[in-house]
Enzyme design. Structure first.
Site, PDB file in Angstrom:
ATOM      1  N   CYS A  87       6.947   5.395  -1.349  1.00 50.29           N
ATOM      2  CA  CYS A  87       6.110   4.334  -1.904  1.00 50.29           C
ATOM      3  C   CYS A  87       6.493   4.641  -3.667  1.00 50.29           C
ATOM      4  O   CYS A  87       6.124   5.803  -3.936  1.00 50.29           O
ATOM      5  CB  CYS A  87       4.613   4.498  -1.829  1.00 50.29           C
ATOM      6  SG  CYS A  87       3.718   3.412  -2.537  1.00 50.29           S
ATOM      7  N   CYS A  89       4.669   3.404  -6.069  1.00 46.05           N
ATOM      8  CA  CYS A  89       3.768   3.304  -7.083  1.00 46.05           C
ATOM      9  C   CYS A  89       2.928   4.533  -7.087  1.00 46.05           C
ATOM     10  O   CYS A  89       1.832   4.353  -7.380  1.00 46.05           O
ATOM     11  CB  CYS A  89       3.048   1.938  -6.689  1.00 46.05           C
ATOM     12  SG  CYS A  89       3.767   0.413  -6.132  1.00 46.05           S
ATOM     13  N   CYS A 106       7.557   3.738   3.346  1.00 45.71           N
ATOM     14  CA  CYS A 106       7.341   2.557   3.423  1.00 45.71           C
ATOM     15  C   CYS A 106       7.722   1.812   4.909  1.00 45.71           C
ATOM     16  O   CYS A 106       8.826   2.438   5.220  1.00 45.71           O
ATOM     17  CB  CYS A 106       7.932   1.571   2.413  1.00 45.71           C
ATOM     18  SG  CYS A 106       7.271  -0.147   2.243  1.00 45.71           S
ATOM     19  N   CYS A 108       3.803   2.560   4.448  1.00 48.17           N
ATOM     20  CA  CYS A 108       2.907   3.684   4.375  1.00 48.17           C
ATOM     21  C   CYS A 108       1.665   3.564   5.338  1.00 48.17           C
ATOM     22  O   CYS A 108       1.470   2.590   5.887  1.00 48.17           O
ATOM     23  CB  CYS A 108       2.450   3.718   3.059  1.00 48.17           C
ATOM     24  SG  CYS A 108       1.308   2.512   2.345  1.00 48.17           S
ATOM     25  N   CYS A 117      -2.036  -2.359   0.753  1.00 50.42           N
ATOM     26  CA  CYS A 117      -0.783  -2.058   0.065  1.00 50.42           C
ATOM     27  C   CYS A 117      -1.076  -1.954  -1.418  1.00 50.42           C
ATOM     28  O   CYS A 117      -1.161  -3.181  -2.117  1.00 50.42           O
ATOM     29  CB  CYS A 117       0.521  -3.004   0.420  1.00 50.42           C
ATOM     30  SG  CYS A 117       2.015  -2.827  -0.633  1.00 50.42           S
TER      31      CYS A 117
END
Lengths: 148, 176
Positions: A87, A89, A106, A108, A117
């Protein structure tokens, strides 16, 4: 030795070869960005994955496709460097260990189990920012991330 | 050589003053703006995921109290974090096999044959604590892997379907 450094205006009438050095091209030193561009193949793979997973999970992309594009590129970059699309972010202390363990790969675990998400890549229809589309083209990705 | 400027001026009817001095080869022209005699800042060109590495490179003269203290703070935070997490990890790992009940409203969507499944109030067994992997701390925010049985649906072999769900420690209570 006469260094003929006359500028062009002098050489006009005499045929003296204007040995004026061409203006040095301004050397913009390219700042090495923290993230290298992901390979196009990986971007394409993650783009296809995102479309397919959105369909399968009945989620939609953000109204702002720039958000979707950035996340897809981030996933592609992790896939290139770590072998798994971690991920993009989140912050990790040890990316390699995280990629091996797989919680944040991902899709996740929070997305798989709870449809949460936080990258805003896959949005449930009740989300304020959810658009109507489950598709994105490579051109859209390139356009919306062109300024980076 | 010295007559070159006079030569040009006479031919072009341009005053001598306006003709650049030919004797000076252009190579000698200096570009003062490009001279870099001293670096006070080190440009953080390379990627630095953690701020500690940049702070280390600041010369001692320019590092004010703020960056140096944050450097030490960062270091100390990491140390503290490790000891805190060790406790968490030990607590989590010691609870494997304990029965738990979910106490918050929670829906999951990954149960086979069921599009949506309500977990509130259901009882399961802790199967694994996922906060550590090969000795390294993992940032998973749902570290408890709990196994549930979905009584409502029967699998292919006739037995109720089992599935695993990840939970936070404040989403359930231990039944022991």
């Amino acid at each position: 030795m006469r260094a003929l450094q006359a500028s062009t205006s002098y050489s006009a009438g005499f045929g003296i070869s204007a040995a004026a050095p061409p203006p040095r091209p301004s050397r913009h030193r390219h700042v090495i960005l923290a993230q290298v561009e992901p390979s196009e193949k990986s971007v394409e793979i993650m783009r296809k994955f995102s479309e397919q997973y959105a369909r399968r999970s009945a989620t939609y992309f953000c109204v702002d496709k720039g958000v979707t594009s950035v996340v897809i590129k981030g996933l592609a970059e992790h896939k290139d460097t770590l072998g798994a699309p971690l991920c993009p972010c989140r912050h990790y202390d040890d990316k390699v260990a995280e990629a091996q363990q797989g919680f944040w790969n991902c899709p996740c675990v929070p997305m798989r189990e709870r449809k949460e998400c936080h990258c805003m890549l896959f949005l449930t229809p009740d989300n304020d920012f959810a658009g109507q589309e489950q598709a994105i083209t490579l051109e859209e990705i390139k356009e919306t991330t062109a300024n980076m | 050589m010295t007559t070159s400027s006079a030569f040009f001026s006479s031919l072009l009817n341009i005053p001598t003053s306006k003709i650049p001095n030919m004797d000076t080869p252009l190579a000698k022209i200096k570009y003062p703006s490009r001279r870099r005699t001293s670096f006070t800042h080190f440009h953080p060109i390379r990627s630095a995921p953690d701020s500690v590495s940049i702070i280390d490179n600041l010369p001692a003269a320019t590092s004010s109290s703020a960056p140096s203290s944050s450097a030490t703070t960062t270091n100390s935070v990491i140390l503290d974090d490790d000891s805190v997490n060790d406790d968490e990890v030990k607590k989590g790992e010691s609870r494997v096999g304990v029965k738990v009940r979910v106490k918050v409203p929670l829906k999951v969507y990954h149960v086979p044959k069921l599009p949506e499944y309500e977990l509130t109030g259901k009882v399961g067994v802790v199967k694994q604590y996922v906060g550590i992997h090969k000795g390294k701390k993992i940032s998973a925010n749902l570290p408890y892997k709990v196994e549930f049985v979905a009584d409502e649906v029967l699998g292919r072999d006739g037995k109720p379907v089992k599935f695993l769900a990840h939970l936070r420690d404040d989403e359930f209570e231990f039944l022991d």
